[in-house]
Design an enzyme around this catalytic site. Sequence first.
Site, PDB file in Angstrom:
ATOM      1  N   GLU A 286       0.830  -1.211   0.000  1.00  0.00           N
ATOM      2  CA  GLU A 286       0.000   0.000   0.000  1.00  0.00           C
ATOM      3  C   GLU A 286       0.862   1.257   0.000  1.00  0.00           C
ATOM      4  O   GLU A 286       1.878   1.324   0.699  1.00  0.00           O
ATOM      5  CB  GLU A 286      -0.906  -0.014   1.236  1.00  0.00           C
ATOM      6  N   LYS A 350      -9.425   2.308  -3.415  1.00  0.00           N
ATOM      7  CA  LYS A 350      -9.958   1.835  -2.138  1.00  0.00           C
ATOM      8  C   LYS A 350     -11.365   2.380  -1.952  1.00  0.00           C
ATOM      9  O   LYS A 350     -11.604   3.585  -2.073  1.00  0.00           O
ATOM     10  CB  LYS A 350      -9.052   2.275  -0.993  1.00  0.00           C
ATOM     11  N   CYS A 403      -5.472  -2.444   2.636  1.00  0.00           N
ATOM     12  CA  CYS A 403      -5.369  -2.333   4.091  1.00  0.00           C
ATOM     13  C   CYS A 403      -6.526  -3.041   4.784  1.00  0.00           C
ATOM     14  O   CYS A 403      -6.781  -4.206   4.546  1.00  0.00           O
ATOM     15  CB  CYS A 403      -5.248  -0.866   4.488  1.00  0.00           C
TER      16      CYS A 403
END
Length: 529
Positions: A286, A350, A403
């Site tokens: 990430e 995301k 994440c």
Amino acid sequence: MEGFAGRIVLLWGWRRVLTAFLAGALAALGQAPYDFFAVGFVSFPVLVWLLDGATACSPAGLLKRLRPAFATGWWFGFGYFVAGLWWVGGALLVEADAFAWALPLAVLGLPALLAVFFGLAAVLARLFWGEGVGRIAALAAAFGVAEWLRAVAFTGFPWNPVGYIAMPVPLLMQSVGVVGTMGMNVLAVFVFSMPALLAARSHRAAGAALAALLAVAHVGYGAWALSWPAPAGENKLSVRIVQPSIDQSEKWEGSVRDRIFKTLLDLSALPVAEGQPKPELILWPETSLPFLLTERPDALVAMGELLQPGQMLMAGIVREEGGAPSGSARYYNSVVAINDAGVIVDAVDKVHLVPFGEYLPFQDILGELGLQKVVTLPLDFAAGSARHAMTLPGGMRGVPFVCYEIIFPTLVAADTGAADVIINVTNDAWFGDTPGPYQHFRQAQIRAAESGLPVLRSANNGISGVIDARGRVVDALAIDARAVIDATVATSGQDRAIPVNPSLNGVFVLGFFVLFCVGFGVRSRFRSN
């Protein structure tokens, strides 16, 4: 046992508060990295006995009668979340000069909010409380509802559900592929609470037999599922997972950006071990790039030069849209796919952002109060509109989760219908060598077992690894290791011993226990009259 239980039932004042807090804190030892699941057989019976005594001193309205139950559940939850989530405060110490003041809010404030859900569980259980096994079923159903609410309310935070205590190793993770996380939350509380019946005058034998039956089924199914042969290997993918282990305090320092980028390139270019195939996919973590690609087109050229014909690089980056000359830039926490010509061929943003980490909720109000998000970037992140599977070398389909998106069972289930593999990129360097990275990795394992899909996980620091479709760790890197993993993943689609819908089955499990406790309560009241 009756005498011991009686003393807990009659506790009052600070002794009751302390006992509930310690019982909850003890339950947290059942989560990673400790995995001492046996604590569940102590913590939850104590909670049952505390709820037996959670009654108002005098006749009162319904809310006042339920207040002692809420307080008992809240203190249990407060102990559970303080002991299990204290490490969250580490993120605030990365930039201590700006955020150290908020440490009590992270270490105590967040657990205090999350404990409300356990308080609600206690209230729901007390509404259907009775004697014997009925109250155990009521507590199990109530925790199933409360943990579902915790996963969805206010964007959700289903970290360390109580059902995970019953899944410390792959042998005990296989049941989640049948009943889902919701079902495991219900069944775990039911079985862990059964020792409370040792102090009861009824249902001892029946309760012990039922708990033993569920435990044997849990272990037996796990052994059977793990005995199934690995996927036939219709699709194979050789992958290199890179863990650069960049110190979070220097990750966005302009003076070291070239060094960080060179570290990623050097690790990616390491020769493979003898007998290993050339990686077709290279996976970076990430926000791996310490700059915007729109500002550094030379970086794309360098990545293209790194890749050999047929290779693909997937990297977590900060993606910018808009910007100059419009001045309306939007930033996304994204995963991009780059081909061997140095061209971005796909991107997934995301979707589920971290409040206060990636964006500031109620920005107009909280910003005026001087609050700001932890991640230092010019603007808040924007949420992606949708997620899709990326086509990997060889035709395999991989769905990226950034994440903590990996901790949401329903989110993963909804987006992996046509996937062959789950991609998880993360940066757990915020939390150092604390329980946090281990708990995060455990949730990736459980998603693998729940979905029947392997997981490829790249962390800047934390735990990078390859997890097979049964939740077993094929290979992993330790915290602070700066290294790569070379592995081959074989898959033939979702790989479960029994083709089921775990989320739907979890609803059925919860519904059964709701009917169980309601029916038992009605029966008990009828007999008492």
